[in-house]
Design a protein around this motif. Structure first.
Motif, PDB file in Angstrom:
ATOM      1  N   HIS A  24      -5.724  -0.176   0.962  1.00 12.31           N
ATOM      2  CA  HIS A  24      -4.786   0.612   0.161  1.00 12.31           C
ATOM      3  C   HIS A  24      -5.535   1.658  -0.665  1.00 12.31           C
ATOM      4  CE1 HIS A  24      -2.211  -3.302   0.146  1.00 12.31           C
ATOM      5  NE2 HIS A  24      -2.201  -2.701   1.322  1.00 12.31           N
ATOM      6  N   ALA A  25      -6.656   1.266  -1.235  1.00  8.25           N
ATOM      7  CA  ALA A  25      -7.440   2.196  -2.051  1.00  8.25           C
ATOM      8  C   ALA A  25      -7.949   3.359  -1.228  1.00  8.25           C
ATOM      9  CB  ALA A  25      -8.605   1.458  -2.708  1.00  8.25           C
ATOM     10  N   ALA A  26      -8.118   3.134   0.087  1.00 10.97           N
ATOM     11  CA  ALA A  26      -8.555   4.203   0.984  1.00 10.97           C
ATOM     12  C   ALA A  26      -7.374   5.037   1.485  1.00 10.97           C
ATOM     13  CB  ALA A  26      -9.311   3.619   2.168  1.00 10.97           C
ATOM     14  N   GLY A  27      -6.160   4.702   1.047  1.00 12.38           N
ATOM     15  CA  GLY A  27      -4.989   5.500   1.394  1.00 12.38           C
ATOM     16  C   GLY A  27      -4.129   4.955   2.502  1.00 12.38           C
ATOM     17  N   TYR A  28      -4.364   3.726   2.937  1.00 15.72           N
ATOM     18  CA  TYR A  28      -3.634   3.175   4.077  1.00 15.72           C
ATOM     19  C   TYR A  28      -2.532   2.218   3.642  1.00 15.72           C
ATOM     20  CZ  TYR A  28      -7.300   5.171   6.946  1.00 15.72           C
ATOM     21  OH  TYR A  28      -8.158   6.054   7.548  1.00 15.72           O
ATOM     22  N   GLY A  59       0.822  -1.200   0.000  1.00 17.21           N
ATOM     23  CA  GLY A  59       0.000   0.000   0.000  1.00 17.21           C
ATOM     24  C   GLY A  59       0.855   1.249   0.000  1.00 17.21           C
ATOM     25  N   PRO A  60       0.236   2.431   0.043  1.00 16.46           N
ATOM     26  CA  PRO A  60       0.970   3.697  -0.017  1.00 16.46           C
ATOM     27  C   PRO A  60       1.975   3.824   1.126  1.00 16.46           C
ATOM     28  CG  PRO A  60      -1.397   4.054  -0.280  1.00 16.46           C
ATOM     29  CD  PRO A  60      -1.230   2.636   0.138  1.00 16.46           C
ATOM     30  N   GLY A  86       1.021   6.383   3.698  1.00 15.45           N
ATOM     31  CA  GLY A  86      -0.282   6.252   4.339  1.00 15.45           C
ATOM     32  C   GLY A  86      -0.150   5.877   5.805  1.00 15.45           C
ATOM     33  N   GLU A  87      -1.175   6.177   6.577  1.00 20.71           N
ATOM     34  CA  GLU A  87      -1.201   5.715   7.962  1.00 20.71           C
ATOM     35  C   GLU A  87      -1.147   4.195   7.962  1.00 20.71           C
ATOM     36  OE1 GLU A  87      -4.742   7.302   9.615  1.00 20.71           O
ATOM     37  OE2 GLU A  87      -4.137   9.371   9.278  1.00 20.71           O
ATOM     38  N   ALA A  88      -0.429   3.646   8.922  1.00 17.32           N
ATOM     39  CA  ALA A  88      -0.183   2.212   8.938  1.00 17.32           C
ATOM     40  C   ALA A  88      -1.296   1.454   9.660  1.00 17.32           C
ATOM     41  CB  ALA A  88       1.147   1.904   9.605  1.00 17.32           C
ATOM     42  N   ILE A  89      -1.677   0.339   9.070  1.00 15.16           N
ATOM     43  CA  ILE A  89      -2.601  -0.608   9.689  1.00 15.16           C
ATOM     44  C   ILE A  89      -1.878  -1.942   9.816  1.00 15.16           C
ATOM     45  CG2 ILE A  89      -4.781  -1.843   9.487  1.00 15.16           C
ATOM     46  CD1 ILE A  89      -5.894   0.449   7.864  1.00 15.16           C
ATOM     47  N   GLY A  97      -5.685   8.807   5.987  1.00 20.59           N
ATOM     48  CA  GLY A  97      -4.744   7.777   5.575  1.00 20.59           C
ATOM     49  C   GLY A  97      -4.066   8.097   4.268  1.00 20.59           C
ATOM     50  N   GLY A  98      -4.401   9.175   3.605  1.00 17.00           N
ATOM     51  CA  GLY A  98      -3.739   9.489   2.351  1.00 17.00           C
ATOM     52  C   GLY A  98      -3.150  10.849   2.358  1.00 17.00           C
TER      53      GLY A  98
END
Length: 294
Positions: free
Chosen positions: A56-60, A28-29, A32-35, A293-294
């Motif tokens: 990832h599509a949501a920016g995470y 993912g990005p 981005g904020e990490a999950i 998150g992005g």
């Protein structure tokens, strides 16, 4: 065994812990904020393959940890090596190795138990918590004596036996497949179990988590969680009943949401990835001072 984003390929993140090497699928990005994604038994990081791309599509950014006992280079001997504080320590080591002060933490099945432990012991390292299927440990223990949860959890006692569970779960015959299908696994998921758990020798390590339960510290499960939390449960989960699910609210001293998925088996990440991703993103975006998150 990968939750990697084909649009953002990166090498797996390897990090040391107690003389072992653990692995996390980092995708993912990058900004981005990490999950952190924590799998359960008997699965590995691929259990997040349908959820991670939606995050990832949501920016995470996602870090799917191949946990101890499963990861080929992190299979310690002895039941005590799989006590909850050790599993929690692995997640903290992942955050440290990734240079993260904190992260959103998501866990399914045993991964949820670890996520509860991380949030309870290290609230400053957890932005938000999304626990899937497994309730707060104190709620689970209460449900064991006040509902049908003890009957549902019969297999925990069986897994304490030496060798027999390994032989049964690794058998080439139809018995393991029948049991997993009865819990809601599809033929594709059962084949993944064969490829990722049986063929790689991960069954004994996964059972180690159950066998460490008699060594749990008294009172360790009673701590309230004080981070924003969502608990996701499904009404066709044969292993985990409503008793623990409905009592979990009592053990969260923060913003709390309960998401019930109707007509869904235990395997929520595989069966309802979009709804689960929505719940994770909604929780992550709800936290004070947390962006998109992005």
């Amino acid at each position: 065994m990968s939750a990697a984003d084909p649009n953002n390929p990166r090498p797996d993140l390897w990090f040391p812990r107690d003389g072992m090497e653990l692995r996390a699928v980092d995708s993912g990005p990058e900004d981005g904020e990490a999950i952190v994604l924590l799998h359960g038994f008997p699965q590995r990081t691929s259990s997040w393959d349908r959820v991670a791309p939606l995050l990832h599509a949501a920016g995470y950014r996602t870090l799917a940890l191949d946990q101890r006992g499963y990861c080929e280079s992190a299979r310690p001997r002895g039941r005590r090596a799989y006590r909850l504080p050790e599993l929690v320590g692995d997640v903290i080591a992942l955050l440290d190795s990734a240079g993260l002060a904190d992260a959103h933490v998501v866990g399914h099945d045993w991964g949820a138990a670890v996520a509860w432990g991380v949030a309870g012991a290290y609230p400053n390292r957890v932005r938000t918590l999304t626990a899937v299927s497994v309730p707060h440990p104190a709620a689970f223990l209460t449900a064991m004596v006040r509902s049908d949860q003890l009957l549902r959890s019969w297999y925990i006692g069986f897994f304490q036996l030496p060798l027999i569970p390994e032989l049964m779960l690794s058998s080439p015959g139809p018995r393991p497949e029948k049991a997993l299908a009865g819990m809601g696994m599809t033929p594709e998921m059962i084949q993944r179990y064969r490829d990722e758990m049986v063929a790689t020798g991960a069954i004994p390590g996964g059972l180690g988590w159950y066998r460490a339960l008699p060594f749990a510290a008294p009172g360790a499960a009673t701590a309230k969680v004080r981070v924003p939390t969502t608990f996701v449960w499904s009404d066709r989960d044969t292993a985990l009943g409503r008793g623990g699910a409905e009592r979990t609210r009592e053990h969260v001293d923060a913003d709390y949401r309960f998401v019930e998925m109707n007509g869904v088996s235990h395997w929520i990440p595989d069966e309802r990835p979009a709804e689960l991703a929505d719940a994770i993103v909604d929780r992550a975006r709800s936290a004070p001072g947390v962006g998109t998150g992005g």
